[in-house]
Design an enzyme around this catalytic site. Structure first.
Site, mmCIF file in Angstrom:
data_model
loop_
_atom_site.group_PDB
_atom_site.id
_atom_site.type_symbol
_atom_site.label_atom_id
_atom_site.label_comp_id
_atom_site.label_asym_id
_atom_site.label_seq_id
_atom_site.Cartn_x
_atom_site.Cartn_y
_atom_site.Cartn_z
ATOM 1 N N LYS A 139 63.604 29.549 71.216
ATOM 2 C CA LYS A 139 62.708 28.412 71.018
ATOM 3 C C LYS A 139 61.357 28.846 70.444
ATOM 4 O O LYS A 139 60.760 28.128 69.647
ATOM 5 C CB LYS A 139 62.511 27.657 72.334
ATOM 6 C CG LYS A 139 63.774 26.925 72.763
ATOM 7 C CD LYS A 139 63.560 26.063 73.984
ATOM 8 C CE LYS A 139 64.844 25.316 74.330
ATOM 9 N NZ LYS A 139 64.776 24.626 75.613
ATOM 10 N N LYS A 218 75.983 23.040 71.055
ATOM 11 C CA LYS A 218 75.362 22.338 72.177
ATOM 12 C C LYS A 218 75.462 20.831 71.966
ATOM 13 O O LYS A 218 75.227 20.327 70.868
ATOM 14 C CB LYS A 218 73.882 22.745 72.256
ATOM 15 C CG LYS A 218 73.173 22.289 73.518
ATOM 16 C CD LYS A 218 71.789 22.926 73.558
ATOM 17 C CE LYS A 218 70.859 22.268 74.556
ATOM 18 N NZ LYS A 218 71.297 22.270 75.919
ATOM 19 N N LYS A 221 71.222 15.022 73.257
ATOM 20 C CA LYS A 221 70.762 13.736 72.747
ATOM 21 C C LYS A 221 69.958 13.929 71.466
ATOM 22 O O LYS A 221 70.113 13.183 70.506
ATOM 23 C CB LYS A 221 69.900 13.061 73.819
ATOM 24 C CG LYS A 221 69.492 11.661 73.452
ATOM 25 C CD LYS A 221 68.653 11.036 74.539
ATOM 26 C CE LYS A 221 68.122 9.693 74.082
ATOM 27 N NZ LYS A 221 67.144 9.148 75.010
#
Ligand code: SF4
Length: 359
Positions: A139, A218, A221
């Site tokens: 990240k 993955k 949403k």
């Protein structure tokens, strides 16, 4: 509840074995903690990877289920949307069967001790350990200026778990590294300030890795490659029909390989097991097209969540009830959190008043 009154004695919850298990044969007194970020209504990935496993844990264990809204502020987010995301996830929790009579269901920010304990854990957590976390490496590469919260995120996770002196944490494989760090933080803190915290062990999700409908590693949403568990049948079909299948099936009668097809994997979770041999056989023989196969899956998902949708409707019609449940959960959680923090502050010397009392 465990007695933590004697400073020098280790907590009865203190343990050392990190062997993952699947939650089936845990000791009855096991305390379980798990959290989920409020990304709104739960989706298939949340359900298969976590919620489906959380529900039966309530039968035999003391469970704390937390909506971790303070984790959700690391990275881009819209503050005005966050309250609704919390509420929608709470509705999903309740609709799938998390039971406020048996479990403590609450929102992280309602218990300020999470942030306090995280700060105190900063004092025993090496920066090098945080920098080694795979999720941090992945990240942080997206940022020009990396927020400190991204690095410290696993410390807040450790605080979430250890605040309740939980023995077990249901996790997916991608969270095992963070849980190991929580155990390491517990070990380091115990070594410095006296044995108090258990070293929480994983209950490994049985679902395995849930790929997104687009084949992405993955399901999430934000990647728009999943289905809301509360979606109506039409919406479910709209999403499932986009799912990638075996790339070898170009024409309708090409023989397929169910073992490499994510649609077939999802059939395994939602479709009547008695139908699976026929679905696999017709795929291999090229006698059923992928569109028809996906229709069966969409129907299975719709049927699977029919009662959940109904319960969610009832909770949505009574938002005051959801609020009351979360507030009652926070009250219960705070009792445990305050007990932990009293012991932690005491052992760490954060008790200046005691000086005048001979402490
Ligand atoms: S028929 Fe079904 S299992 Fe076979 S490739 Fe198509 S979607 Fe996948």
């Amino acid at each position: 509840m465990t007695d933590h009154g004697t400073k020098a004695s280790p907590s009865p919850r203190t343990g050392t074995n990190a062997t993952p298990d699947t939650g089936g044969a845990l000791p009855a007194e096991t305390r379980v903690f798990s959290g989920m970020q409020p990304s709104g209504e739960a989706h298939l990935g949340n359900y298969l990877g976590a919620l489906r496993q959380w529900v039966p844990l309530q039968d035999a264990h003391e469970c704390f289920f937390c909506i971790v809204d303070q984790h959700a502020i690391v990275g881009e987010y819209e503050p005005d949307d966050l309250p609704a995301r919390v509420f929608d996830l709470a509705t999903s929790f309740l609709a799938v069967g998390l039971d406020p009579e048996r479990s403590t269901i609450f929102v992280q920010s309602d218990v300020p001790e999470h942030a306090e304990l995280a700060w105190l854990f900063n004092s025993v957590t090496p920066v090098g350990d945080l920098e080694r976390m795979t999720q941090y490496k992945d990240k942080s590469a997206r940022y020009e200026s990396i927020p400190a919260g991204l690095l410290n995120y696993p410390i807040l996770q450790a605080a979430d778990i250890l605040l309740y002196r939980a023995d077990r944490v249901p996790v997916g494989e991608d969270q095992l590294q963070h849980l190991e760090l929580s155990r390491e933080i517990a070990r380091k803190w115990n070594a410095r300030f006296g044995g108090y915290f258990p070293e929480p062990k994983p209950i490994l999700s049985q679902a395995g890795r849930i790929l997104g409908l687009d084949g992405n590693a993955k399901m999430s949403k934000s990647l728009e490659n999943t289905v809301r568990i509360l979606a109506e049948p039409e919406e479910i079909w709209g999403r499932v029909r986009t799912a990638v299948t075996d790339p070898q099936r170009v024409r309708r009668d090409d023989p397929g390989r169910p073992e490499v097809c994510n649609v077939y994997t999802l059939h395994g979770h939602f479709t009547d097991p008695e139908r699976l041999p026929d679905i696999a056989a017709q795929c291999r023989a090229g006698t059923r097209g992928c569109v028809d196969c996906k229709r069966i899956l969409a129907e299975s998902i719709g049927d699977h969540f029919a009662e959940v949708r109904e319960r969610a409707r009832e909770y949505r019609e009574d938002p005051g009830l959801v609020r009351d449940i979360l507030e009652a959960g926070a009250r219960r959680a705070r009792v445990e959190a305050q007990e932990t923090m009293e012991a932690v502050r005491d052992r760490m010397g954060i008790r200046w008043r005691s000086r005048g009392e001979g402490g």
